[in-house]
Design a protein around this motif. Structure first.
Motif, PDB file in Angstrom:
ATOM      1  N   ALA A 230       0.794  -1.140  -0.058  1.00  0.00           N
ATOM      2  CA  ALA A 230      -0.133   0.028   0.011  1.00  0.00           C
ATOM      3  C   ALA A 230       0.982   1.124  -0.010  1.00  0.00           C
ATOM      4  N   LEU A 231       0.290   2.312  -0.640  1.00  0.00           N
ATOM      5  CA  LEU A 231       1.131   3.579  -0.514  1.00  0.00           C
ATOM      6  C   LEU A 231       0.139   4.607  -1.255  1.00  0.00           C
ATOM      7  N   GLY A 232       0.536   6.095  -1.120  1.00  0.00           N
ATOM      8  CA  GLY A 232      -0.216   6.914  -1.942  1.00  0.00           C
ATOM      9  C   GLY A 232      -0.461   8.224  -1.093  1.00  0.00           C
ATOM     10  N   GLU A 233      -0.150   8.280   0.061  1.00  0.00           N
ATOM     11  CA  GLU A 233      -0.370   9.505   0.859  1.00  0.00           C
ATOM     12  C   GLU A 233       0.552  10.557   0.502  1.00  0.00           C
ATOM     13  N   ARG A 234       1.631  10.191  -0.293  1.00  0.00           N
ATOM     14  CA  ARG A 234       2.686  11.318  -0.848  1.00  0.00           C
ATOM     15  C   ARG A 234       2.579  11.375  -2.309  1.00  0.00           C
ATOM     16  N   LEU A 235       1.656  10.991  -2.802  1.00  0.00           N
ATOM     17  CA  LEU A 235       1.108  11.119  -4.345  1.00  0.00           C
ATOM     18  C   LEU A 235       0.079  12.321  -4.512  1.00  0.00           C
ATOM     19  N   TYR A 236       0.198  13.172  -5.185  1.00  0.00           N
ATOM     20  CA  TYR A 236      -0.677  14.386  -4.953  1.00  0.00           C
ATOM     21  C   TYR A 236      -1.428  14.503  -6.151  1.00  0.00           C
ATOM     22  N   VAL A 241       0.130   9.047  -9.676  1.00  0.00           N
ATOM     23  CA  VAL A 241      -0.325   7.708  -9.354  1.00  0.00           C
ATOM     24  C   VAL A 241      -0.064   6.615 -10.606  1.00  0.00           C
ATOM     25  N   LYS A 242       0.027   7.466 -11.447  1.00  0.00           N
ATOM     26  CA  LYS A 242      -0.252   6.806 -13.057  1.00  0.00           C
ATOM     27  C   LYS A 242       0.942   5.399 -12.973  1.00  0.00           C
ATOM     28  N   ARG A 243       2.421   5.804 -12.770  1.00  0.00           N
ATOM     29  CA  ARG A 243       3.264   4.996 -12.879  1.00  0.00           C
ATOM     30  C   ARG A 243       3.139   3.680 -12.014  1.00  0.00           C
ATOM     31  N   PHE A 244       2.803   3.997 -10.807  1.00  0.00           N
ATOM     32  CA  PHE A 244       2.484   2.789  -9.813  1.00  0.00           C
ATOM     33  C   PHE A 244       1.526   1.662 -10.421  1.00  0.00           C
ATOM     34  N   LEU A 245       0.463   2.337 -10.930  1.00  0.00           N
ATOM     35  CA  LEU A 245      -0.473   1.329 -11.745  1.00  0.00           C
ATOM     36  C   LEU A 245      -0.021   0.727 -12.975  1.00  0.00           C
ATOM     37  N   GLU A 246       0.523   1.368 -13.709  1.00  0.00           N
ATOM     38  CA  GLU A 246       1.093   0.669 -14.920  1.00  0.00           C
ATOM     39  C   GLU A 246       2.272  -0.222 -14.676  1.00  0.00           C
ATOM     40  N   ASP A 247       2.908  -0.138 -13.505  1.00  0.00           N
ATOM     41  CA  ASP A 247       4.041  -1.093 -13.199  1.00  0.00           C
ATOM     42  C   ASP A 247       3.428  -2.129 -12.198  1.00  0.00           C
ATOM     43  N   GLY A 248       2.200  -2.089 -11.864  1.00  0.00           N
ATOM     44  CA  GLY A 248       1.650  -3.305 -11.105  1.00  0.00           C
ATOM     45  C   GLY A 248       2.414  -3.483  -9.640  1.00  0.00           C
ATOM     46  N   SER A 249       2.888  -2.279  -9.178  1.00  0.00           N
ATOM     47  CA  SER A 249       3.786  -2.547  -8.095  1.00  0.00           C
ATOM     48  C   SER A 249       3.008  -2.120  -6.787  1.00  0.00           C
ATOM     49  N   LEU A 253      -4.369   1.396  -2.782  1.00  0.00           N
ATOM     50  CA  LEU A 253      -3.720   2.833  -3.167  1.00  0.00           C
ATOM     51  C   LEU A 253      -4.393   3.515  -2.081  1.00  0.00           C
ATOM     52  N   GLN A 254      -3.906   4.387  -1.509  1.00  0.00           N
ATOM     53  CA  GLN A 254      -3.896   5.287  -0.344  1.00  0.00           C
ATOM     54  C   GLN A 254      -3.845   6.883  -0.544  1.00  0.00           C
ATOM     55  N   PRO A 255      -4.805   7.273  -1.573  1.00  0.00           N
ATOM     56  CA  PRO A 255      -4.798   8.808  -1.726  1.00  0.00           C
ATOM     57  C   PRO A 255      -5.185   9.406  -0.552  1.00  0.00           C
ATOM     58  N   CYS A 260      -4.664  15.579  -2.423  1.00  0.00           N
ATOM     59  CA  CYS A 260      -4.567  15.087  -3.663  1.00  0.00           C
ATOM     60  C   CYS A 260      -5.631  15.863  -4.828  1.00  0.00           C
ATOM     61  N   GLY A 261      -6.235  16.941  -4.235  1.00  0.00           N
ATOM     62  CA  GLY A 261      -6.990  17.543  -5.069  1.00  0.00           C
ATOM     63  C   GLY A 261      -8.287  17.690  -4.893  1.00  0.00           C
ATOM     64  N   GLY A 262      -8.726  17.025  -3.540  1.00  0.00           N
ATOM     65  CA  GLY A 262     -10.211  17.100  -3.081  1.00  0.00           C
ATOM     66  C   GLY A 262     -10.715  15.761  -3.823  1.00  0.00           C
ATOM     67  N   ILE A 263     -12.232  16.068  -3.626  1.00  0.00           N
ATOM     68  CA  ILE A 263     -13.107  14.798  -3.933  1.00  0.00           C
ATOM     69  C   ILE A 263     -13.017  15.102  -5.594  1.00  0.00           C
ATOM     70  N   SER A 264     -12.868  15.808  -6.188  1.00  0.00           N
ATOM     71  CA  SER A 264     -12.722  15.905  -7.631  1.00  0.00           C
ATOM     72  C   SER A 264     -11.723  14.945  -8.195  1.00  0.00           C
ATOM     73  N   GLU A 265     -10.505  15.078  -7.642  1.00  0.00           N
ATOM     74  CA  GLU A 265      -9.303  14.239  -8.216  1.00  0.00           C
ATOM     75  C   GLU A 265      -9.313  12.842  -7.716  1.00  0.00           C
ATOM     76  N   ILE A 266      -9.707  12.791  -6.214  1.00  0.00           N
ATOM     77  CA  ILE A 266      -9.653  11.293  -5.637  1.00  0.00           C
ATOM     78  C   ILE A 266     -10.476  10.414  -6.399  1.00  0.00           C
ATOM     79  N   ARG A 267     -11.864  11.037  -6.930  1.00  0.00           N
ATOM     80  CA  ARG A 267     -12.607  10.291  -7.637  1.00  0.00           C
ATOM     81  C   ARG A 267     -11.933   9.670  -8.792  1.00  0.00           C
ATOM     82  N   ARG A 268     -11.301  10.617  -9.493  1.00  0.00           N
ATOM     83  CA  ARG A 268     -10.620  10.042 -11.027  1.00  0.00           C
ATOM     84  C   ARG A 268      -9.485   9.143 -10.482  1.00  0.00           C
TER      85      ARG A 268
END
Length: 383
Positions: A230-236, A241-249, A253-255, A260-268
């Motif tokens: 798990a990770l994500g609190e230091r992804l903004y 986030v994209k590279r961690f999803l693409e490499d399957g590592s 995910l912990q946004p 990370c940009g509020g409700i609008s961005e966390i939904r994306r």
């Protein structure tokens, strides 16, 4: 919906930064821009954004988000995104209040009726964490998160690893599921050993086994162990986030909704993660506004699994004791029952902020200084 008249921010104890957006009709919404240890920097950004967005249609949440992101040229990072987060959350709260519905109804409606939650426990010895775990059980929790380590060096004694395993087993022995937070403290040689030592004991997940900037190291580690990573609190934002999803590592995910940009961005971000079969467990050791915002997203997100919350953690300051119920009028909305918190049903965020308390406390609140954590040799450790 009316135009934005005023955007205010309030630095409150113990270390939180609240945002209030008021429109020309006097309706309002609350957000949270908490970025521990960097309040003054976020406040400066909020001041600039507040001036920019006065007179904008409060209903145009996405347009406001895109304006903040695209028209400043320089973008991203924890300070800028935390400022956007507070305004964005407040605008969603305002819209929900105006329409008389919870925010999750504006996000497509419920996919669940209650939210699975976990709480934090501390302790350096097995007996300490066992006692803390029992206290969490008494509060209604069925899952917790704890430190994976205290002070571990680049290469250290194997006895240190065994100590971590024994602490973890003590918590599991009382019937709790448990996750372990590495905090990115360990370098790869020790992280590999500790993750492998914990593997047979089935942690809920291991969090930040390495710092997020070591993406190649996390990818390597993910191939060595079966523990969910798990990770994500230091992804903004979604691009972080994209590279961690693409490499399957990453498996969980912990946004952080306030970073990370509020409700609008966390939904994306949640939707991106769903396409990669990655679970969502939002980071939130923050205030009640951030927690309520997370819950609105959790209720409407198919790949959500569990929510961090700070219920029962009391911060003692010279001005008194504060926790996540200190600034809301209806603390029972966060009551934990058999490991879950029921969906918030009120309009907007589903909580009522006690503005009188917020304004009173904010008058004399100094900036919160980051905690300092040093090893026995005097070198800096991640906290």
């Amino acid at each position: 919906m009316a135009k934005i008249k005023l955007i205010e921010y309030f630095r409150v104890l113990p270390r939180w930064l609240f945002v209030k957006v008021t429109d020309e009709e006097g309706q309002y919404g609350w957000g949270e821009s908490t970025l521990e240890g960097h309040s003054e920097a976020v406040e400066g950004t909020l001041q600039a954004l507040s001036k920019r967005f006065q007179g904008y249609e409060a209903d145009d949440i996405e347009h406001i988000w895109q304006t903040a992101w695209r028209l400043g040229f320089y973008r991203g990072g924890p300070v800028f995104m935390s400022a956007i987060s507070g305004i964005d959350i407040a605008l969603w709260d305002l819209k929900g209040r105006h329409l008389g519905v919870p925010i999750y109804q504006l996000l497509g409606g419920k996919v669940r009726d209650k939210v699975s939650v976990y709480g934090w426990i501390g302790g350096d010895r097995p007996s300490d964490v066992e006692a803390a775990g029992k206290a969490r059980l008494a509060q209604g929790f069925k899952a917790v998160k704890m430190n994976a380590t205290g002070d571990i060096n680049w290469l250290d004694s194997p006895a240190i690893l065994e100590s971590s395993v024994q602490r973890f087993k003590a918590v599991k022995s009382i019937g709790l599921d448990a996750a372990l937070d590495f905090h990115g403290r360990l370098h790869k040689p020790m992280a590999k050993q500790l993750a492998k030592a914990l593997e047979a004991h089935h942690p809920l997940f291991i969090e930040e086994p390495l710092l997020s900037e070591h993406a190649e190291g996390i990818k390597h580690l993910s191939g060595l162990v079966t523990c969910p990573i798990a990770l994500g609190e230091r992804l903004y934002n979604r691009w972080d986030v994209k590279r961690f999803l693409e490499d399957g590592s990453v498996d969980v995910l912990q946004p952080d909704i306030s970073h990370c940009g509020g409700i609008s961005e966390i939904r994306r971000i949640c939707s991106m993660a769903e396409a990669y079969d990655v679970a969502i467990a939002p980071h939130c050791p923050l205030g009640p506004i951030a927690l309520a915002a997370c819950m609105q997203v959790d209720i409407s997100t198919p790949n959500f699994v569990i929510q961090e919350m700070g219920l029962g953690i009391h911060y003692n300051t010279e001005a008194g004791e504060y926790d996540i119920t200190s600034y809301i009028k209806d603390p029972k909305v966060f009551e934990v029952k058999d490991g879950y918190v029921d969906a918030l049903t009120g309009p907007g965020l589903g909580i009522e902020v006690d503005e009188e308390v917020v304004r009173r406390v904010s008058k004399n609140t100094e900036p919160w200084k980051p905690k300092e954590f040093y090893g026995v040799d005097g070198s800096i450790r991640e906290w």
